[in-house]
Design a protein around this motif. Structure first.
Motif, PDB file in Angstrom:
ATOM      1  N   ILE A  46     -43.716 102.086   8.952  1.00 42.03           N
ATOM      2  CA  ILE A  46     -43.145 100.854   8.401  1.00 42.03           C
ATOM      3  C   ILE A  46     -41.796 101.149   7.755  1.00 42.03           C
ATOM      4  N   ALA A  47     -41.717 102.230   6.991  1.00 33.75           N
ATOM      5  CA  ALA A  47     -40.451 102.593   6.349  1.00 33.75           C
ATOM      6  C   ALA A  47     -39.386 102.931   7.389  1.00 33.75           C
ATOM      7  N   SER A  48     -39.784 103.548   8.505  1.00 31.15           N
ATOM      8  CA  SER A  48     -38.807 103.943   9.535  1.00 31.15           C
ATOM      9  C   SER A  48     -38.175 102.727  10.217  1.00 31.15           C
ATOM     10  N   LEU A  49     -38.811 101.577  10.123  1.00 31.78           N
ATOM     11  CA  LEU A  49     -38.223 100.363  10.693  1.00 31.78           C
ATOM     12  C   LEU A  49     -37.005  99.903   9.899  1.00 31.78           C
ATOM     13  N   PHE A  50     -36.969 100.251   8.619  1.00 29.87           N
ATOM     14  CA  PHE A  50     -35.890  99.803   7.749  1.00 29.87           C
ATOM     15  C   PHE A  50     -34.921 100.914   7.337  1.00 29.87           C
ATOM     16  N   VAL A  51     -35.372 102.156   7.335  1.00 32.25           N
ATOM     17  CA  VAL A  51     -34.535 103.292   6.913  1.00 32.25           C
ATOM     18  C   VAL A  51     -34.412 104.254   8.088  1.00 32.25           C
ATOM     19  N   PRO A  52     -33.222 104.376   8.680  1.00 33.45           N
ATOM     20  CA  PRO A  52     -33.068 105.211   9.873  1.00 33.45           C
ATOM     21  C   PRO A  52     -33.281 106.707   9.636  1.00 33.45           C
ATOM     22  N   ASP A  53     -33.242 107.166   8.390  1.00 34.17           N
ATOM     23  CA  ASP A  53     -33.425 108.595   8.110  1.00 34.17           C
ATOM     24  C   ASP A  53     -34.884 109.015   8.042  1.00 34.17           C
ATOM     25  N   ILE A  54     -35.815 108.082   8.109  1.00 34.43           N
ATOM     26  CA  ILE A  54     -37.247 108.396   8.032  1.00 34.43           C
ATOM     27  C   ILE A  54     -37.814 108.484   9.439  1.00 34.43           C
ATOM     28  N   ALA A  55     -38.525 109.576   9.717  1.00 35.00           N
ATOM     29  CA  ALA A  55     -39.168 109.772  11.010  1.00 35.00           C
ATOM     30  C   ALA A  55     -40.668 109.941  10.792  1.00 35.00           C
ATOM     31  N   VAL A  56     -41.462 109.598  11.786  1.00 33.25           N
ATOM     32  CA  VAL A  56     -42.916 109.718  11.646  1.00 33.25           C
ATOM     33  C   VAL A  56     -43.437 111.034  12.199  1.00 33.25           C
ATOM     34  N   TYR A  57     -42.588 111.799  12.862  1.00 38.41           N
ATOM     35  CA  TYR A  57     -43.002 113.042  13.505  1.00 38.41           C
ATOM     36  C   TYR A  57     -41.899 114.066  13.303  1.00 38.41           C
ATOM     37  N   ALA A  58     -42.245 115.257  12.825  1.00 44.26           N
ATOM     38  CA  ALA A  58     -41.243 116.276  12.531  1.00 44.26           C
ATOM     39  C   ALA A  58     -40.839 117.051  13.777  1.00 44.26           C
ATOM     40  N   VAL A  59     -39.546 117.098  14.026  1.00 46.70           N
ATOM     41  CA  VAL A  59     -38.986 117.902  15.108  1.00 46.70           C
ATOM     42  C   VAL A  59     -37.825 118.671  14.522  1.00 46.70           C
ATOM     43  N   PRO A  60     -37.785 119.986  14.647  1.00 50.59           N
ATOM     44  CA  PRO A  60     -38.715 120.874  15.332  1.00 50.59           C
ATOM     45  C   PRO A  60     -39.952 121.159  14.483  1.00 50.59           C
ATOM     46  N   ASN A  61     -41.008 121.556  15.171  1.00 49.19           N
ATOM     47  CA  ASN A  61     -42.251 121.938  14.496  1.00 49.19           C
ATOM     48  C   ASN A  61     -42.819 123.174  15.181  1.00 49.19           C
ATOM     49  N   ARG A  62     -44.008 123.598  14.766  1.00 47.79           N
ATOM     50  CA  ARG A  62     -44.592 124.827  15.335  1.00 47.79           C
ATOM     51  C   ARG A  62     -45.403 124.582  16.597  1.00 47.79           C
TER      52      ARG A  62
END
Length: 91
Positions: A46-62
């Motif tokens: 929900i936050a990512s819809l309004f704030v472009p700096d928020i992501a729901v999945y971390a890239v890069p990851n392990r």
């Protein structure tokens, strides 16, 4: 139905991971951060819809361990399996 399933399996065999998306360094998110990200997924989405700096999945990851933690966070901690397995008592 069988032909469609076979086509999907063959198509999924072509999938590859982008090498830059997976890191084995100690600073890349692993299982525990994946678990946390899966748990907070609804709020982060929900936050990512309004704030472009928020992501729901971390890239890069392990890689696989992060994915496994993310999956567990969404299904177990996020209530996904609890809501579907809840039985209603009838008297």
């Amino acid at each position: 139905m069988g032909a469609a399933m076979a086509a999907l399996i063959l198509l999924s065999a072509c999938a590859t991971q982008v090498p830059s998306a997976v890191e084995q360094s100690g600073t890349a998110p692993g299982f525990l951060l994946g678990l946390w990200h899966g748990f907070i997924f609804p709020f982060a989405w929900i936050a990512s819809l309004f704030v472009p700096d928020i992501a729901v999945y971390a890239v890069p990851n392990r890689g696989g361990w992060y994915d496994f933690g993310f999956f567990l966070g969404i299904t177990v901690l996020g209530g996904g399996s609890w809501f579907s397995s809840r039985k209603r008592a009838r008297t």
